[in-house]
Design an enzyme around this catalytic site. Structure first.
Site, mmCIF file in Angstrom:
data_model
loop_
_atom_site.group_PDB
_atom_site.id
_atom_site.type_symbol
_atom_site.label_atom_id
_atom_site.label_comp_id
_atom_site.label_asym_id
_atom_site.label_seq_id
_atom_site.Cartn_x
_atom_site.Cartn_y
_atom_site.Cartn_z
ATOM 1 N N THR A 216 0.752 -1.352 -0.204
ATOM 2 C CA THR A 216 -0.033 -0.036 0.070
ATOM 3 C C THR A 216 0.993 1.123 -0.078
ATOM 4 O O THR A 216 1.496 1.584 1.051
ATOM 5 C CB THR A 216 -0.873 -0.066 1.290
ATOM 6 O OG1 THR A 216 -1.689 -1.252 1.349
ATOM 7 C CG2 THR A 216 -1.744 1.195 1.332
ATOM 8 N N LYS B 33 -7.630 1.658 -3.130
ATOM 9 C CA LYS B 33 -7.277 1.176 -1.693
ATOM 10 C C LYS B 33 -7.501 2.332 -0.559
ATOM 11 O O LYS B 33 -8.116 2.187 0.374
ATOM 12 C CB LYS B 33 -5.987 0.629 -1.986
ATOM 13 C CG LYS B 33 -5.168 0.516 -0.512
ATOM 14 C CD LYS B 33 -5.673 -0.871 0.256
ATOM 15 C CE LYS B 33 -4.876 -0.894 1.727
ATOM 16 N NZ LYS B 33 -5.603 -2.100 2.451
ATOM 17 N N LYS C 174 -1.447 5.271 8.619
ATOM 18 C CA LYS C 174 -0.804 5.321 7.291
ATOM 19 C C LYS C 174 -1.684 5.709 6.266
ATOM 20 O O LYS C 174 -1.500 6.294 5.234
ATOM 21 C CB LYS C 174 -0.074 4.039 7.323
ATOM 22 C CG LYS C 174 0.714 3.884 5.987
ATOM 23 C CD LYS C 174 1.200 2.475 5.606
ATOM 24 C CE LYS C 174 1.696 2.287 4.174
ATOM 25 N NZ LYS C 174 2.027 1.331 3.715
HETATM 26 P P1 NAD Z 1 5.904 -5.660 7.532
HETATM 27 O O1 NAD Z 1 6.544 -4.717 8.064
HETATM 28 O O2 NAD Z 1 5.485 -7.050 8.305
HETATM 29 O O3 NAD Z 1 6.704 -6.451 6.209
HETATM 30 C C1 NAD Z 1 7.483 -5.551 5.165
HETATM 31 C C2 NAD Z 1 8.793 -6.283 5.156
HETATM 32 O O4 NAD Z 1 9.491 -5.565 4.013
HETATM 33 C C3 NAD Z 1 9.665 -6.439 6.242
HETATM 34 O O5 NAD Z 1 9.918 -7.915 6.479
HETATM 35 C C4 NAD Z 1 10.926 -5.707 5.804
HETATM 36 O O6 NAD Z 1 12.171 -6.258 6.362
HETATM 37 C C5 NAD Z 1 11.001 -5.832 4.310
HETATM 38 N N1 NAD Z 1 11.826 -4.888 3.447
HETATM 39 C C6 NAD Z 1 11.490 -3.397 3.711
HETATM 40 N N2 NAD Z 1 12.549 -2.911 2.666
HETATM 41 C C7 NAD Z 1 13.055 -4.129 1.859
HETATM 42 C C8 NAD Z 1 13.914 -4.229 0.836
HETATM 43 N N3 NAD Z 1 14.532 -3.121 0.042
HETATM 44 N N4 NAD Z 1 14.091 -5.574 0.215
HETATM 45 C C9 NAD Z 1 13.511 -6.729 0.758
HETATM 46 N N5 NAD Z 1 12.585 -6.643 2.014
HETATM 47 C C10 NAD Z 1 12.414 -5.365 2.586
HETATM 48 O O7 NAD Z 1 4.580 -5.274 6.672
HETATM 49 P P2 NAD Z 1 3.301 -5.932 6.091
HETATM 50 O O8 NAD Z 1 2.216 -5.979 7.222
HETATM 51 O O9 NAD Z 1 3.469 -7.045 5.596
HETATM 52 O O10 NAD Z 1 2.645 -5.082 5.152
HETATM 53 C C11 NAD Z 1 3.373 -4.890 3.950
HETATM 54 C C12 NAD Z 1 2.498 -3.939 2.958
HETATM 55 O O11 NAD Z 1 1.162 -4.513 2.868
HETATM 56 C C13 NAD Z 1 2.356 -2.483 3.648
HETATM 57 O O12 NAD Z 1 2.588 -1.664 2.457
HETATM 58 C C14 NAD Z 1 1.006 -2.495 4.479
HETATM 59 O O13 NAD Z 1 0.531 -1.269 4.256
HETATM 60 C C15 NAD Z 1 0.273 -3.356 3.224
HETATM 61 N N6 NAD Z 1 -0.894 -4.149 4.039
HETATM 62 C C16 NAD Z 1 -0.683 -4.515 5.301
HETATM 63 C C17 NAD Z 1 -1.796 -5.285 5.983
HETATM 64 C C18 NAD Z 1 -1.916 -5.812 7.541
HETATM 65 O O14 NAD Z 1 -2.724 -6.068 8.016
HETATM 66 N N7 NAD Z 1 -0.716 -6.055 7.539
HETATM 67 C C19 NAD Z 1 -3.237 -5.333 5.277
HETATM 68 C C20 NAD Z 1 -3.287 -4.739 4.076
HETATM 69 C C21 NAD Z 1 -2.078 -4.220 3.333
#
Ligand code: NAD
Length: 299
Positions: free
Chosen positions: A96, A171, A246
């Protein structure tokens, strides 16, 4: 079956990638966090030493990263993955992120000779595990058609919202409704309490009347009427207030950029900002009802 690289193996990325493995796809992955890599390895993803090795020979590259700067940082520039991947790779960004960064992602992908989709999701970690996410997809018709089967593995519903960036636009519009409606439902329950109305009575009326909405009927902020809602377990997320904030901030950045008036979106952003700043960013976003009940909404 496709060769798919998955970059960003966090709370959402691991279960999404694991569903691709279960469906028989060959999935390589990379994350900056060693703990995330270990979790992914345990779910059958071939974790590589760096992102460039993960995308080598991949037909599709899926990114699931925290924000626009992470996505553009990983993909663009000299050492970025657009330069590392074979020409004609299909890049799907499921993070997102803000609409402006999403459009920059498409532009840079296409300039490098790749196909691109923005495909953010709703449904949270539960939906990612169950393979029942809703995908909101932006990009060209042919690119959408090429990705549909793979998105279908991770999602229960896949909607083509329009051209480049349209998935992110859908979204943040949806989540702006969610933030506003959760505050509206919470204010109504607090007012009802002060007027001597039971939670059950208000729920029974509003859930079958014109006040009906998802924040009430699927995610009710008071315990009782909807047993699965976080209100029944001390507002443990669920969907953390920090993530709600966010998305609300993304909606306000987009509204400013597009010249749209979103007074209630602006008010909801201000309230969730204060809620988070007062130490509640890790609580479920429906926990804002306790803060409203305590009169904090008025400062
Ligand atoms: P998270 O923080 O658990 O995972 C993100 C991962 O990206 C981390 O493990 C981090 O180490 C990794 N990362 C960062 N930079 C990187 C790079 N350059 N190369 C490789 N890895 C890298 O977050 P999440 O909950 O998995 O969410 C991910 C996305 O999905 C976000 O944009 C969030 O807004 C969206 N989202 C989350 C949810 C939810 O309920 N968690 C729901 C819908 C959408």
């Amino acid at each position: 079956m496709a060769r798919i690289a998955f970059i960003g193996l966090g709370n959402m990325g691991v279960p999404m990638a694991a569903n691709l493995v279960k469906a028989g796809h060959e999935v390589t992955g990379f994350d900056l966090s060693a703990a995330a890599c270990a979790q992914a390895g345990a779910r059958g993803i071939s974790v590589m030493e760096n992102a460039a090795s993960a995308v080598e020979d991949a037909q599709m590259v899926i990114t699931m990263l925290p924000s626009g700067k992470h996505v553009l940082g990983a993909l663009t520039g000299e050492g970025g993955l657009f330069a590392q991947a074979g020409t004609g790779t299909l890049f799907i960004d499921c993070s997102t992120i803000d609409v402006a960064s999403s459009r920059a992602f498409h532009e840079a992908a296409q300039k490098a000779g790749h196909a691109s989709l923005d495909a953010p999701v709703s449904g949270g970690v539960g939906g990612a595990e169950a393979g029942s996410l809703t995908f909101m997809v932006g990009g060209a018709d042919a690119t959408f058609a090429a990705a549909h089967a793979v998105l279908d593995v991770m999602g229960g519903k896949v909607v083509h919202c329009g051209g480049d960036g349209a998935g992110q636009a859908a979204k943040i519009c949806n989540n702006m409704i969610l933030g506003i409606s959760m505050i509206a439902v919470s204010e109504a329950f607090v007012l009802g309490e002060k007027l001597g109305l039971s939670h059950e009575a208000l729920f029974d009326v509003a859930s079958t009347s014109s006040g009906q909405c998802w924040s009430l009927t699927s995610y009710c902020p008071v315990p009782g009427p909807v047993p699965a809602s976080p209100a029944n377990r001390g507002y443990v997320p669920g969907f953390a207030a920090a993530l709600m904030l966010k998305d609300l901030r993304l909606s306000q950045a987009a509204a400013q950029g597009a010249g749209a008036s979103t007074a209630l979106g602006e008010a909801a952003t201000a309230l969730y900002t204060r809620f988070a700043e007062e130490g509640h960013e890790g609580k479920d976003f429906s926990g804002i009802i306790e803060w409203i009940r305590a009169g904090r909404e008025q400062g």
